[in-house]
Enzyme design. Structure first.
Site, short mmCIF file in Angstrom:
data_model
loop_
_atom_site.label_atom_id
_atom_site.label_comp_id
_atom_site.label_asym_id
_atom_site.label_seq_id
_atom_site.Cartn_x
_atom_site.Cartn_y
_atom_site.Cartn_z
N ALA A 1 -5.09 1.26 1.97
CA ALA A 1 -5.20 0.94 0.44
C ALA A 1 -5.14 1.90 -0.39
CB ALA A 1 -6.66 0.67 0.45
N ARG B 1 1.30 -6.94 -2.26
CA ARG B 1 0.25 -7.13 -0.96
C ARG B 1 -1.04 -7.40 -1.84
NH1 ARG B 1 -0.18 -3.20 3.77
NH2 ARG B 1 -0.90 -5.31 4.97
N ASP C 1 -10.13 -1.86 2.76
CA ASP C 1 -8.85 -2.59 1.71
C ASP C 1 -9.63 -2.97 0.54
OD1 ASP C 1 -7.69 -2.82 4.41
OD2 ASP C 1 -6.17 -2.30 2.77
O1 MRU Z 1 -2.00 -3.12 6.78
P1 MRU Z 1 -2.26 -1.92 6.40
O2 MRU Z 1 -1.69 -0.91 7.51
O3 MRU Z 1 -2.01 -1.60 5.18
O4 MRU Z 1 -3.90 -1.86 6.66
C1 MRU Z 1 -4.42 -0.61 6.60
C2 MRU Z 1 -6.05 -0.87 6.79
O5 MRU Z 1 -6.41 -1.81 7.26
C3 MRU Z 1 -6.91 0.54 6.43
O6 MRU Z 1 -7.84 0.56 7.19
C4 MRU Z 1 -7.29 0.33 4.99
O7 MRU Z 1 -6.11 0.12 4.25
C5 MRU Z 1 -7.98 1.82 4.59
S1 MRU Z 1 -6.71 2.98 4.35
C6 MRU Z 1 -7.72 4.43 3.87
#
Ligand code: MRU
Length: 353
Positions: free
Chosen positions: A59, A100, A249
């Protein structure tokens, strides 16, 4: 923290950087752990694809990538009239924001830049506005570095000597602009000399836990064990997990938290075994406009992510697939949110903090 520990933290790999020639680079995380290659981002479409295909992910990192992406998409347009430049800024921001849907940091960062554009004096030049947007993007990045560090300091107090600390997906340095969110407490604790065991759940289907978290933690020298996602409940039943820390997220005002698919089942298992379950995230991940998890859009991704692993077909090509990238963990299962302002405990109502 002593100078040696600081040096260790400084050496943690970076997900992205923006240089003094206004060039933007990301570490292509789809190639980890076998290759660690930085790729220059030269166009709006390229940044969109890098976010969509998870070359840059996590995120906070996609928020920063969105901000730098918007800046580089405007770099060669400063000859336009201010009016045209403004229109292009909003158009490009909207396009990047559609890459996204779940991580709120992307829209949060793009809104910040759009606000700079909206508040810009009508008698200014496009070049001046470009420079202000760049300054704002750099400020977002720098602020995330400090935020991650604060999360690390607060969260490290939760880790005890000899603990087993389980995480899912990757909420490490490569998911942020700094040393991570969920992994930051581990980095701070370990660099201060505390010894514990980390467990990284592999995170099907895209294996962020196996490919990225294991790579990060192993590189740092933290004692790390990888598990298949289905092992976490058994691991807890053996008493080997004292603490779970994951990222988020988007966090709704009531504390319901969207994070990588599998997080909710981890939290339910943790409640069963009495293991404290924490979310580490910056305030930029908290979306007070979402009252509860019901307001959070969960991204659904393509069937190919489940049918193939690294190009190798593992299921019938025409099988029906349900592939949500995230799930929402009910606030009742979250012991606390580790943020840059400290650890927030229930009852949650973020509009008040
Ligand atoms: O699909 P991704 O790899 O972007 O998902 C990431 C996550 O779910 C993380 O846990 C979240 O973004 C927190 S990152 C500090």
């Amino acid at each position: 923290m002593d100078a040696n520990a600081e040096k260790l933290l400084d050496a943690i790999p970076k997900a992205l950087y923006f240089d003094d020639k206004d060039r933007f680079f990301i570490l292509d995380q789809t190639k980890l752990p076998t290759q660690s290659i930085f790729e220059e981002q030269k166009s709006l479409e390229q940044v969109y694809e890098s976010i969509y295909f998870l070359k840059v992910r996590g995120a906070p990192a996609i928020g920063i990538a969105g901000a730098y992406g918007l800046v580089i998409s405007l770099k060669d347009s400063t000859h336009l009239s201010l009016d045209e430049f403004l229109k292009l800024t909003y158009k490009n921001a909207e396009y990047l924001n559609s890459s996204r849907p779940t991580a709120v940091n992307l829209s949060w960062a793009l809104k910040k830049l759009s606000l700079v554009a909206t508040n810009f004096p009508k008698d200014g030049t496009s070049k001046e506005l470009y420079n202000l947007l760049k300054t704002e993007a750099i400020a977002i990045h720098n602020s995330d570095i400090a935020t991650c560090r604060a999360i690390g300091e607060y969260g490290s107090k939760l880790i005890g000597k000899g603990d087993g600390v389980l995480t899912l997906c990757n909420a490490g340095a490569l998911a942020t602009g700094g040393i991570g969110t969920a992994l930051a407490p581990m980095y701070v604790a370990w660099s201060s000399g505390l010894r514990f065991s980390a467990y990284s759940s592999e995170t099907r289907p895209l294996l962020q836990g196996a490919r990225i978290t294991c790579w990060e933690l192993n590189k740092f020298g933290i004692d790390t064990t990888m598990i298949a996602d289905s092992v976490s409940s058994y691991l807890m039943s053996l008493g080997r997990v004292n603490l779970i820390i994951v990222g988020a997220d988007r966090v709704a005002n009531n504390g319901d938290a969207a994070n990588k698919i599998g997080t909710s089942s981890l939290a339910i298992n943790a409640a069963h075994y009495g293991v404290p379950f924490y979310i580490a995230c910056p305030y930029s991940t908290i979306d007070t406009a979402s009252k509860s998890g019901d307001d959070i859009v969960v991204e659904e991704r393509g069937s190919e992510e489940l049918i193939y692993i690294k190009g190798q077909q593992i299921a019938p090509k025409d099988i029906k697939v349900f592939n949500p990238a995230f799930d929402v963990t009910d606030h009742s299962m979250i012991a606390g949110f580790i943020t840059e302002k400290g650890i927030i405990r229930p009852p949650y109502d973020f509009s008040r903090s």
